[in-house]
Design an enzyme around this catalytic site. Structure first.
Site, PDB file in Angstrom:
ATOM      1  N   HIS A 308     -71.114 104.052  23.757  1.00 54.61           N
ATOM      2  CA  HIS A 308     -72.393 104.364  25.507  1.00 54.61           C
ATOM      3  C   HIS A 308     -73.747 103.737  25.307  1.00 54.61           C
ATOM      4  CE1 HIS A 308     -74.448 106.298  27.793  1.00 54.61           C
ATOM      5  NE2 HIS A 308     -73.280 107.575  28.921  1.00 54.61           N
ATOM      6  N   ASP A 365     -66.545 111.645  28.293  1.00 53.77           N
ATOM      7  CA  ASP A 365     -65.261 111.643  29.056  1.00 53.77           C
ATOM      8  C   ASP A 365     -64.326 111.220  27.672  1.00 53.77           C
ATOM      9  OD1 ASP A 365     -65.658 110.204  31.220  1.00 53.77           O
ATOM     10  OD2 ASP A 365     -66.627 108.752  30.181  1.00 53.77           O
TER      11      ASP A 365
HETATM   12  N1  ACO Z   1     -64.100 100.877  21.465  1.00 53.13           N
HETATM   13  C1  ACO Z   1     -63.710  99.598  20.454  1.00 53.13           C
HETATM   14  N2  ACO Z   1     -65.666  99.021  20.161  1.00 53.13           N
HETATM   15  C2  ACO Z   1     -66.003  99.312  21.025  1.00 53.13           C
HETATM   16  C3  ACO Z   1     -66.125 100.375  21.824  1.00 53.13           C
HETATM   17  C4  ACO Z   1     -64.860 101.432  21.913  1.00 53.13           C
HETATM   18  N3  ACO Z   1     -64.338 102.035  23.074  1.00 53.13           N
HETATM   19  N4  ACO Z   1     -67.198 100.228  22.290  1.00 53.13           N
HETATM   20  C5  ACO Z   1     -68.493  99.382  21.625  1.00 53.13           C
HETATM   21  N5  ACO Z   1     -67.430  98.503  20.945  1.00 53.13           N
HETATM   22  C6  ACO Z   1     -68.357  98.145  20.582  1.00 53.13           C
HETATM   23  C7  ACO Z   1     -68.074  96.505  20.741  1.00 53.13           C
HETATM   24  O1  ACO Z   1     -66.875  96.001  20.683  1.00 53.13           O
HETATM   25  C8  ACO Z   1     -69.514  96.035  20.431  1.00 53.13           C
HETATM   26  O2  ACO Z   1     -69.228  95.146  18.455  1.00 53.13           O
HETATM   27  P1  ACO Z   1     -69.831  94.407  18.466  1.00 53.13           P
HETATM   28  O3  ACO Z   1     -70.904  94.236  18.079  1.00 53.13           O
HETATM   29  O4  ACO Z   1     -68.496  93.873  17.768  1.00 53.13           O
HETATM   30  O5  ACO Z   1     -69.050  93.150  19.427  1.00 53.13           O
HETATM   31  C9  ACO Z   1     -70.820  96.299  20.117  1.00 53.13           C
HETATM   32  O6  ACO Z   1     -69.791  97.958  19.740  1.00 53.13           O
HETATM   33  C10 ACO Z   1     -71.378  96.674  21.019  1.00 53.13           C
HETATM   34  O7  ACO Z   1     -70.414  97.346  22.503  1.00 53.13           O
HETATM   35  P2  ACO Z   1     -70.884  96.548  23.920  1.00 53.13           P
HETATM   36  O8  ACO Z   1     -69.613  96.447  25.134  1.00 53.13           O
HETATM   37  O9  ACO Z   1     -72.039  95.569  24.203  1.00 53.13           O
HETATM   38  O10 ACO Z   1     -71.108  98.261  24.050  1.00 53.13           O
HETATM   39  P3  ACO Z   1     -71.951  98.125  25.736  1.00 53.13           P
HETATM   40  O11 ACO Z   1     -72.869  98.703  25.537  1.00 53.13           O
HETATM   41  O12 ACO Z   1     -71.976  97.550  26.700  1.00 53.13           O
HETATM   42  O13 ACO Z   1     -70.743  98.965  26.149  1.00 53.13           O
HETATM   43  C11 ACO Z   1     -69.074 101.493  26.930  1.00 53.13           C
HETATM   44  C12 ACO Z   1     -70.962 100.751  26.478  1.00 53.13           C
HETATM   45  C13 ACO Z   1     -68.448 100.771  28.517  1.00 53.13           C
HETATM   46  C14 ACO Z   1     -69.445 102.465  26.923  1.00 53.13           C
HETATM   47  C15 ACO Z   1     -68.483 101.163  25.705  1.00 53.13           C
HETATM   48  O14 ACO Z   1     -68.871 101.216  24.348  1.00 53.13           O
HETATM   49  C16 ACO Z   1     -66.826 101.140  25.768  1.00 53.13           C
HETATM   50  O15 ACO Z   1     -66.353 100.006  26.418  1.00 53.13           O
HETATM   51  N6  ACO Z   1     -66.310 102.559  25.962  1.00 53.13           N
HETATM   52  C17 ACO Z   1     -64.630 102.889  26.148  1.00 53.13           C
HETATM   53  C18 ACO Z   1     -65.140 103.034  27.640  1.00 53.13           C
HETATM   54  C19 ACO Z   1     -66.515 104.362  28.031  1.00 53.13           C
HETATM   55  O16 ACO Z   1     -65.507 105.073  27.065  1.00 53.13           O
HETATM   56  N7  ACO Z   1     -66.511 104.290  28.780  1.00 53.13           N
HETATM   57  C20 ACO Z   1     -67.230 106.068  29.350  1.00 53.13           C
HETATM   58  C21 ACO Z   1     -68.753 105.450  29.151  1.00 53.13           C
HETATM   59  S1  ACO Z   1     -69.523 106.569  29.182  1.00 53.13           S
HETATM   60  C22 ACO Z   1     -69.592 107.106  31.427  1.00 53.13           C
HETATM   61  O17 ACO Z   1     -70.188 106.385  31.580  1.00 53.13           O
HETATM   62  C23 ACO Z   1     -70.148 108.529  31.840  1.00 53.13           C
END
Ligand code: ACO
Length: 431
Positions: A308, A365
């Protein structure tokens, strides 16, 4: 730090004094609104991860500690004790309603539960396999055409009417779009049912077979809706505020919120989570192997329902939903293998350094889709349920920014990185 304190920013050999903004929970921001006028320089923050777009009194989140409160009330207390309708009232108007206010709000919700007969023809225009989010956003926008007098509600007296109309009709439209996808007749709402059971009735009753939701099912859905009701400046709420900042009407603004919510990284994530769990189940894949794939960046697979932007701790909503999921399934006598996979996945991920170091925990979620599945909600309706839950939050954000006397149209700036000036060449002279 306190209100009135300042910070000095040095750019080259010049210094600029900027005011600090301090929130009621001690959060501190630097007010840079005068920076460009003073220095010619702007700030850059792609994805707005470090940008406060407004001051808001609706929802407080502390992502480090896993705290979520609506208007000061802890989410745990509201999920346990409040109804969805009183939570909606709280978010929109700032206080829990007195019995008379709640009675009036409920009356307005009941009176507005029908959609105009002409609106029913709109449904015929959509192809049978249209995604219900496409139908929902279009229909909410169209609703505005039926209440032109309420498009710019300035006073609470009118505003409560508009808010109730949207909240009430959104559930009628959502259920009708589901019925259309099944080729079944639309079911009229029932005046005697409260908000959540009425929605379940419109979803699952048939003209020849009424559906009576059990207390357990209605209660689980109540919790899901409350937990989704607001989440401060997320993608869809920011969209609503952005659109509303041009003085666009409430219907158009919340319809844009539906569109923003549709994406798989936002409201589509619970559907993506169940898809992921189903694929693992169907392919007999080992959870540890799946986690290995997620960690291999070249595979470009994310663990859906994890991570998140704000929470760097267990999402408090996921904690409540995990328990609600266990309770509902055991009361309904359902054994869902996807819940077993989800729990195993959580266990493996939370013990793995990849997730620990990045502070990735289950988000709202991760378990909500399994609850919706158990209730019988089809997967393409998951984001629609999210939208019904989020509607009071969007309305509250629209109202808050609309009533802000210093509000201006939202208009971010950019750093241009394209071509510098060049000149037009006629088509036959281009190489
Ligand atoms: N699975 C694997 N790796 C992940 C995940 C994940 N779900 N989420 C983040 N990471 C990793 C990224 O690859 C990144 O790694 P790095 O530093 O080696 O490059 C690091 O964690 C940071 O991730 P970001 O993408 O920069 O985090 P951001 O804050 O932009 O994204 C998000 C947040 C979109 C929710 C992300 O965690 C994600 O895609 N999760 C899966 C989708 C999801 O569950 N969305 C629901 C969110 S809650 C809502 O909207 C109600």
């Amino acid at each position: 730090m306190k209100a009135g304190d300042t910070v000095v920013l040095r750019i080259g050999d010049k210094s600029y004094t900027l005011p600090l903004v301090v929130g009621t929970e001690g959060e501190v921001g630097i007010d840079i609104s005068s920076l460009r006028a003073l220095s010619g320089v702007i700030t850059v923050d792609e994805g707005y991860g470090n940008t406060g777009s407004c001051q808001s009194a609706i929802t407080f989140i502390n992502g480090e500690k896993g705290i979520l409160r609506y208007r000061g009330y802890p989410i745990e207390e509201l999920a346990e004790r409040a109804t969805f309708v009183e939570t909606a009232y709280l978010l929109i108007f700032g206080e829990l309603p007195l019995p008379t206010h709640l009675g009036e709000f409920r009356r307005l919700l009941s009176e507005n539960e029908f959609i105009h007969e002409d609106m029913r023809h709109h449904f015929e225009g959509f192809p049978p396999n249209a995604h219900p989010m496409a139908i929902l956003s279009a229909m909410i926008n169209a609703l505005g055409a039926y209440q032109p007098v309420l498009l710019q509600p300035e006073e609470d007296e009118h505003f409560i009417d508009a808010a109730a109309r949207i909240m009430s009709k959104v559930r009628t439209v959502a259920a009708a779009s589901y019925k259309k996808s099944l080729g079944q007749p639309m079911i009229y709402p029932r005046y005697d049912l409260q908000y959540v059971p009425n929605f379940l009735h419109m979803m699952f009753s048939k003209p020849n077979r009424p559906y009576e939701p059990t207390q357990e099912v209605a209660d689980a859905l109540r919790r899901v809706l409350i937990l989704h009701a607001d989440h401060e400046q997320n993608c869809s709420a920011s969209t609503v505020r952005m659109v509303g900042s041009s003085q666009a009407n409430l219907y158009a603004s919340v319809a844009s919120g539906v569109c923003a919510l549709w994406g798989p990284l936002h409201g589509g994530a619970n559907q993506a989570t169940v898809n992921m769990l189903q694929q693992i189940h169907d392919s007999d894949m080992n959870v540890d192997d799946f986690i290995r794939q997620v960690k291999d960046k070249s595979a470009k697979i994310r663990l859906m329902g994890f991570g998140h932007r704000v929470y760097k701790n267990y999402d408090p909503r996921a904690k409540i939903l995990k328990k609600a999921c266990d309770d509902l399934l055991s009361k309904l006598g359902i054994h869902d293998p996807l819940l077993d996979i989800a729990k195993r996945m959580e266990e493996v991920a939370l013990a793995d350094s990849y997730f620990v170091e990045r502070r990735l925990y289950p988000n709202v979620d991760f378990y909500s889709g399994i609850i919706l599945r158990a209730i019988g909600i089809p997967m393409n309706m998951f984001p629609v349920l999210f939208a019904i839950g989020r509607m009071p939050g969007w309305i509250a954000h629209w109202r808050e920014s609309h009533l802000n006397p210093s509000a201006r149209i939202h208009r971010p700036r950019q750093i241009y990185v394209g071509h510098t000036e060049r000149h037009y060449i006629p088509v036959n002279e281009r190489s």
